[in-house]
Motif scaffolding. Structure first.
Motif, mmCIF file in Angstrom:
data_model
loop_
_atom_site.group_PDB
_atom_site.id
_atom_site.type_symbol
_atom_site.label_atom_id
_atom_site.label_comp_id
_atom_site.label_asym_id
_atom_site.label_seq_id
_atom_site.Cartn_x
_atom_site.Cartn_y
_atom_site.Cartn_z
ATOM 1 N N ARG A 7 32.385 20.856 48.757
ATOM 2 C CA ARG A 7 33.489 21.208 47.871
ATOM 3 C C ARG A 7 34.170 19.960 47.340
ATOM 4 N NH1 ARG A 7 36.112 26.790 50.113
ATOM 5 N NH2 ARG A 7 34.112 27.760 50.549
ATOM 6 N N ARG A 11 38.326 23.076 45.732
ATOM 7 C CA ARG A 11 38.291 24.147 44.735
ATOM 8 C C ARG A 11 36.908 24.423 44.173
ATOM 9 N NH1 ARG A 11 42.276 24.916 39.552
ATOM 10 N NH2 ARG A 11 41.248 26.777 38.773
ATOM 11 N N TYR A 12 36.105 23.392 43.990
ATOM 12 C CA TYR A 12 34.817 23.550 43.328
ATOM 13 C C TYR A 12 33.683 23.395 44.334
ATOM 14 C CZ TYR A 12 37.836 22.811 39.316
ATOM 15 O OH TYR A 12 38.859 22.906 38.406
ATOM 16 N N CYS A 30 30.976 26.348 41.414
ATOM 17 C CA CYS A 30 31.764 27.575 41.318
ATOM 18 C C CYS A 30 33.210 27.242 41.634
ATOM 19 C CB CYS A 30 31.233 28.613 42.305
ATOM 20 S SG CYS A 30 32.172 30.162 42.272
ATOM 21 N N ASP A 31 34.107 27.669 40.759
ATOM 22 C CA ASP A 31 35.534 27.543 41.020
ATOM 23 C C ASP A 31 35.870 28.655 42.018
ATOM 24 O OD1 ASP A 31 38.330 27.781 41.027
ATOM 25 O OD2 ASP A 31 38.496 27.197 38.917
ATOM 26 N N ARG A 33 38.552 29.608 43.316
ATOM 27 C CA ARG A 33 39.790 30.355 43.050
ATOM 28 C C ARG A 33 39.570 31.481 42.039
ATOM 29 N NH1 ARG A 33 44.015 25.347 42.372
ATOM 30 N NH2 ARG A 33 43.670 24.453 44.430
ATOM 31 N N THR A 34 38.759 31.185 41.009
ATOM 32 C CA THR A 34 38.581 32.158 39.928
ATOM 33 C C THR A 34 37.221 32.834 39.937
ATOM 34 O OG1 THR A 34 37.691 30.519 38.385
ATOM 35 C CG2 THR A 34 40.107 30.797 38.444
ATOM 36 N N ASP A 36 34.711 31.493 38.493
ATOM 37 C CA ASP A 36 34.037 31.021 37.279
ATOM 38 C C ASP A 36 33.061 29.897 37.594
ATOM 39 O OD1 ASP A 36 35.549 32.781 35.751
ATOM 40 O OD2 ASP A 36 37.069 31.277 35.253
ATOM 41 N N VAL A 38 31.475 26.381 36.548
ATOM 42 C CA VAL A 38 31.923 25.197 35.821
ATOM 43 C C VAL A 38 30.871 24.109 35.968
ATOM 44 C CG1 VAL A 38 34.374 25.719 36.208
ATOM 45 C CG2 VAL A 38 33.171 24.187 37.775
ATOM 46 N N TYR A 72 38.931 21.086 32.938
ATOM 47 C CA TYR A 72 39.763 21.819 33.895
ATOM 48 C C TYR A 72 40.477 20.903 34.886
ATOM 49 C CZ TYR A 72 36.870 25.627 32.149
ATOM 50 O OH TYR A 72 36.207 26.517 31.344
ATOM 51 N N TRP A 73 39.835 19.780 35.234
ATOM 52 C CA TRP A 73 40.419 18.890 36.234
ATOM 53 C C TRP A 73 39.711 17.543 36.170
ATOM 54 C CZ3 TRP A 73 38.125 16.800 40.789
ATOM 55 C CH2 TRP A 73 39.028 16.166 41.657
ATOM 56 N N ALA A 84 35.844 18.180 36.083
ATOM 57 C CA ALA A 84 35.402 19.574 36.019
ATOM 58 C C ALA A 84 35.622 20.055 34.591
ATOM 59 C CB ALA A 84 36.203 20.435 36.995
#
Length: 187
Positions: A7, A11-12, A30-31, A33-34, A36, A38, A72-73, A84
């Protein structure tokens, strides 16, 4: 896919290596949290100056433009700088191969129209890409599947006055930047 639970930024979750080059590696993630999917681009902190940091800053300046991936980040994880961003579809070269190395006239005109607009937008915001090639032009995904995205802008620079650029080239102050295969003869 590996059984490792790697990770980034808590988050990712890394899933699959998509590619890489001399400046970094790109992964699908994979995010968590969501949910989604990425893309993550990783660059070792030993690379100085940072191409990824430059890429991030250029994307920030170009944010909101059509055909510019969403970021995203951006940050650091262990010994890597990480960005990201929006997961996109295949590159123009892969799409060309998928189509039997033939595009219809309509496809060529649609691509040309989009690419001219992308470059005009980048230039209007004060940036030159410096590494335009089929691998850095990606098709969108899903409902944006017919949109061309300009990626890998880390070698980009803020534009210079034309006279300064010409004088520097004539005096040998500029060296080739980008990919030789796609460089102009003048370069």
């Amino acid at each position: 896919m590996s059984n490792l639970d790697l990770r980034i930024n808590n988050r990712y979750q890394l899933q699959l290596r998509l590619g890489g080059g001399s400046f970094g590696e790109v992964y699908q993630a994979c995010d968590i949290r969501t949910g989604d999917e990425v893309a993550l681009k990783l660059e070792h902190i030993k690379i100085d100056p940072s191409v990824l940091e430059n890429e991030y800053q250029i994307y920030e300046e170009l944010a909101g433009g059509t055909g510019i991936p969403r970021i995203y980040w951006y940050g650091q994880e262990c010994e890597f700088r990480v960005m990201a961003f929006e997961l996109l579809g295949p590159g123009l070269e892969d799409t060309f191969n998928y189509c039997g190395r033939r595009f219809s006239l309509k496809t060529v005109l649609m691509l040309a129209d989009q690419l001219i607009r992308r470059l005009e937008y980048s230039h209007s915001r004060g940036f030159i890409h410096r590494d335009i090639r089929p691998e850095n032009l990606l098709m969108g995904d899903g409902k944006h599947g017919s949109t061309v995205y300009v990626t890998d802008v880390g070698m980009g620079v803020e534009t210079l006055e034309r006279t300064t650029w010409s004088e520097d080239v004539q005096q040998g102050k500029r060296s080739l930047v980008g990919t030789i295969r796609y460089a102009s003869i003048t370069a």
